[in-house]
Design an enzyme around this catalytic site. Structure first.
Site, PDB file in Angstrom:
ATOM      1  N   GLU A 189     -35.239  48.247  63.151  1.00 52.36           N
ATOM      2  CA  GLU A 189     -34.427  48.496  61.935  1.00 52.36           C
ATOM      3  C   GLU A 189     -33.048  48.209  62.113  1.00 52.36           C
ATOM      4  OE1 GLU A 189     -36.447  50.519  63.320  1.00 52.36           O
ATOM      5  OE2 GLU A 189     -38.222  51.281  61.948  1.00 52.36           O
ATOM      6  N   HIS A 206     -41.211  63.337  60.505  1.00 54.66           N
ATOM      7  CA  HIS A 206     -41.584  62.522  59.328  1.00 54.66           C
ATOM      8  C   HIS A 206     -41.452  63.390  57.895  1.00 54.66           C
ATOM      9  CE1 HIS A 206     -43.426  60.248  62.539  1.00 54.66           C
ATOM     10  NE2 HIS A 206     -43.556  59.473  61.549  1.00 54.66           N
TER      11      HIS A 206
HETATM   12  C1  TPP Z   1     -38.290  53.523  64.438  1.00 52.59           C
HETATM   13  C2  TPP Z   1     -39.602  53.494  63.739  1.00 52.59           C
HETATM   14  N1  TPP Z   1     -39.709  52.914  62.774  1.00 52.59           N
HETATM   15  C3  TPP Z   1     -40.948  52.792  62.013  1.00 52.59           C
HETATM   16  C4  TPP Z   1     -41.870  53.835  62.120  1.00 52.59           C
HETATM   17  C5  TPP Z   1     -43.255  53.829  61.515  1.00 52.59           C
HETATM   18  N2  TPP Z   1     -44.220  53.407  62.237  1.00 52.59           N
HETATM   19  C6  TPP Z   1     -45.229  54.433  62.869  1.00 52.59           C
HETATM   20  S1  TPP Z   1     -46.385  53.421  63.872  1.00 52.59           S
HETATM   21  C7  TPP Z   1     -45.922  52.263  63.529  1.00 52.59           C
HETATM   22  C8  TPP Z   1     -46.468  51.034  64.353  1.00 52.59           C
HETATM   23  C9  TPP Z   1     -46.203  50.954  65.636  1.00 52.59           C
HETATM   24  O1  TPP Z   1     -46.863  49.859  66.054  1.00 52.59           O
HETATM   25  P1  TPP Z   1     -47.246  49.675  67.802  1.00 52.59           P
HETATM   26  O2  TPP Z   1     -46.218  50.188  68.456  1.00 52.59           O
HETATM   27  O3  TPP Z   1     -47.791  48.607  67.924  1.00 52.59           O
HETATM   28  O4  TPP Z   1     -48.082  51.077  68.120  1.00 52.59           O
HETATM   29  P2  TPP Z   1     -49.603  51.310  67.360  1.00 52.59           P
HETATM   30  O5  TPP Z   1     -49.522  51.886  65.819  1.00 52.59           O
HETATM   31  O6  TPP Z   1     -50.437  49.820  66.936  1.00 52.59           O
HETATM   32  O7  TPP Z   1     -50.476  52.233  68.315  1.00 52.59           O
HETATM   33  C10 TPP Z   1     -44.519  52.104  62.575  1.00 52.59           C
HETATM   34  C11 TPP Z   1     -43.871  50.811  61.992  1.00 52.59           C
HETATM   35  C12 TPP Z   1     -41.591  54.529  63.253  1.00 52.59           C
HETATM   36  N3  TPP Z   1     -42.583  55.783  63.356  1.00 52.59           N
HETATM   37  N4  TPP Z   1     -40.615  54.581  64.018  1.00 52.59           N
END
Ligand code: TPP
Lengths: 351, 328
Positions: A70, A139
């Site tokens: 971000e 959230h």
């Molecule tokens: C700073 C932030 N940006 C966006 C999100 C929304 N978000 C939650 S899970 C996710 C994907 C995360 O991917 P990864 O780190 O690969 O973990 P996975 O969900 O695949 O276990 C996103 C974008 C968040 N929680 N925090």
């Protein structure tokens, strides 16, 4: 043109999500400098549906899925905006502002001023707000007051699809940064449930709703309820209920937090003499206090009763449904506040 | 470093507990959400991120940890919490939002905290990086033994906090190990679409620490690699990073239609389900017979059933308790 939504039967209704996507698509057709960046805004269409269909029409060059970075992509939007583009960026949940606020409030919001107006930052930061569905304390927040407090960015928060489209169009065309805060509980996503009143008639043609103008969502004479986003619907519900007891409540939908339409608030309270502010954001140091201050610092004499605020208590948002619902504003709390303010004897004695 | 027979069976058991637990959660989560799926409804409302497929990452690392060691985890925390030894009954109750939950219902599934085993998780991407570094710093400053593990997803390596924490841990030579669970997806955005670096373990080198890659979700390889990294951290040799190729068998959250996933991709994954693979391997290697594994299965199921029953039968919190615990 600036409008308030004409209620017409048999006309096209849209969710806020679709209204936002439509406004964005229309501006993208008109203006090649408009583009969208954010997480899951491409194929997925935005977690809250507000970019659905855009990638199919405009392609991945103008509808860019970003890494979870971000600080980088919001900072990049500032740079692109200063360089002649009109970026629309999505911060998926407003709660995530913590990781990227520097780009937002120290760059996006200040560069125009620092540059003495010689640089423009025409960008839109859209972000989801609100709880009520047990998504826990990272959230579910609104933090309206946090954004509105910091000078240099306009802030809007629509309560319905008509306003959402008009405000989105106005935001994209604005030469200043605009934070567009949409409430998840109004968005019209099937999996989240939606307050029905948020989905309303939206004309197909482009139109704007002026940023900085509140709307009278319901006229009344006995008490003014000022709110925004989902709170407007709770206020309308409360107004309907007290109307059965002969109390005529006026509901003011702020629509914009910055600029704040203090004139409309003051005019309403001057008429009713009573003020209740409903805000899902935290109680202290927020929108509710600002609205009340706007009235009392202007003319204390209009008030027949001490103003009341119904806001989220100053605690992080709990997960458990019973706890969260206990904390959230709702129509019951507003009805109770109205009854207390007007004296219980009024209730049940239609005038 | 290869796991002993005992360690292998422990890993298998914890993987099973995690899987059975999530299967139970999956079923209960859908209660009250049919025919119309509404996240707000049912005994478990809110978002639900399942970790099935990723269990090897949890057990292969946590097999080397003591309760006093620190783990910070993510929004997808069940497998790691279970491998770290969290109180399963109170974890289940927390996920149901009950008064008996780890936080009395204040946290929910993304905010599980158990001080007895030094486990914490949170919902913002890469958020656990700093606290893991801080825990390691604290151990070093206090002269107390222990390592810290920060679990993150591969999507999190593109977040600023990841890079700052790596650098800080390396420059101060702290006893922390960063574990990247690469399940190939960050919600709908593929790894390939989010970074030009094909393998994330190479990023460690940029900060002056070793980076390791474990392919194919292999619990024994994870055990071996984590064993070395954790031993090095305990010996004062500083931090390291481990990237593990794993798999997300479910959607990002429950209710995710996963239309962005290429057709057939998941069929291939199911065939490589780490639980059935490990079972076959234990038998093939002569580490256990069918009867032993069946007993482990039964015990895992019983533990899960007990935890779920505890959660279901626990009372809701007093709503007004929402106003407590802000400060101590
Ligand atoms: C700073 C932030 N940006 C966006 C999100 C929304 N978000 C939650 S899970 C996710 C994907 C995360 O991917 P990864 O780190 O690969 O973990 P996975 O969900 O695949 O276990 C996103 C974008 C968040 N929680 N925090």
């Amino acid at each position: 043109m600036t409008n308030t939504n004409p209620a017409r039967a048999n006309e096209r209704k849209l969710t806020i999500a679709r209204a936002m996507a439509e406004a964005t698509a229309q501006q993208m057709r008109l203006d090649p400098t408009v583009f969208v960046m954010g997480e899951d805004i491409g194929e997925f269409g935005g977690i809250y549906g507000n970019t659905r269909g855009l990638i199919a029409e405009f392609g991945a060059e103008r509808v860019r899925d970003t890494p979870i970075s971000e600080t980088a992509f919001i900072g990049a939007a500032v740079g692109a905006a200063q360089d002649g583009m009109r970026p629309i960026v999505e911060l998926m949940f407003v709660d995530f502002f913590g990781v990227c606020f520097d780009a937002i409030y120290n760059l996006m919001a200040k560069n125009t001023y620092f540059a003495g107006g010689s640089f423009r930052v025409p960008m839109v930061l859209m972000t989801s707000t609100g709880g009520g569905y047990s998504d826990g304390g990272q959230h579910s927040q609104c933090v309206y007051g946090t954004f509105a407090h910091l000078p240099g960015m306009k802030v809007v928060a629509p309560s319905n699809a008509y306003d959402a489209k008009g405000l989105m169009t106005a935001a994209i065309r604005d030469d200043n940064p605009v934070v567009f805060m949409y409430h998840k509980g109004l968005q019209g996503m099937g999996w989240l449930g939606t307050v029905p009143g948020a989905t309303n008639h939206v004309p197909e043609e482009s139109y704007t709703v002026e940023i900085g103008k509140a709307a009278i969502a319901r006229p009344g004479k006995d008490v003014t309820i000022v709110s925004l986003g989902i709170g407007v619907h709770q206020a309308l519900e409360a107004a309907k209920r007290v109307a059965e007891h002969g109390i005529d409540a006026e509901v003011v939908d702020l629509r914009s937090l910055v600029p704040l339409d203090r004139e409309t608030i003051r005019a309403s309270v001057a008429k009713t003499g009573r003020l209740i502010v409903v805000d899902e954001d935290y109680h202290s140091y927020g929108v509710s206090g600002e609205v009340i201050a706007s009235v009392v610092e202007h003319d204390l004499s209009v008030l027949k009763a001490a103003p009341v605020r119904i806001a989220y208590p100053d605690v992080p948002i709990p997960f458990a449904r019973v706890m969260e619902q206990f904390c959230l504003p709702n129509a019951d709390k507003i009805v109770a506040a109205i009854e207390t303010m007007l004296g219980r004897q009024t209730v049940g004695e239609p005038s | 470093m290869t796991p002993s027979r005992e360690q292998k069976l422990w890993m298998y058991e914890k993987m099973l507990v995690s899987r059975r637990f999530e299967e139970a959660i999956e079923t209960i989560y859908l209660e009250g959400k049919k025919p119309v799926f509404n996240m707000a409804k049912g005994p478990i409302p809110g978002e639900m991120h399942l970790s099935n497929g990723q269990e090897p990452c949890a057990v292969g690392v946590c097999a080397h940890l003591e309760p006093s060691d620190v783990v910070t985890a993510t929004h997808r925390p069940h497998h790691q919490a279970i491998a770290k030894g969290i109180d399963l009954k109170r974890m289940a109750a927390e996920i149901f939002g009950k008064a008996t939950g780890l936080s009395g219902g204040r946290g929910g599934h993304m905010h599980l905290f158990d001080p007895a085993v030094n486990f914490a998780c949170s919902g913002i991407i890469a958020q656990g990086m700093g606290p893991a570094v801080g825990a390691a710093l604290s151990r070093k400053m206090q002269g107390k033994p222990g390592v810290a593990i920060a679990y993150i997803g591969e999507g999190a390596v593109n977040q600023g906090a990841f890079h700052e924490a790596l650098n800080l841990a390396a420059v101060w030579k702290l006893p922390v190990v960063f574990v990247v669970e690469d399940n190939a997806w960050g919600i709908s955005v593929s790894k390939a679409a989010s970074t030009a670096v094909p393998e994330n373990h190479v990023r460690a080198e940029a900060y002056g620490m070793p980076g390791h890659l474990v392919r194919d979700n292999d619990p024994y390889e994870i055990f071996a690699t984590a064993g070395k990294a954790i031993a090095a951290a305990r010996n004062g040799e500083g931090p390291s990073l481990i990237e593990i190729e794993t798999m997300r068998l479910a959607g990002h959250f429950m209710g995710d239609a996963e239309t962005y996933r290429p057709k057939g991709e998941k069929d291939g994954l199911t065939l490589r389900d780490p639980i059935s693979r490990m079972r076959a391997r234990l038998i093939a290697d002569g580490d256990a017979d069918e009867a032993t594994l069946d007993r482990i299965e039964e015990a895992a199921q019983a533990e899960v059933d007990e935890a779920i029953a505890f959660a279901r039968n626990s009372p809701d919190p007093d709503p007004a308790d929402a106003l407590t615990s802000v400060f101590v």
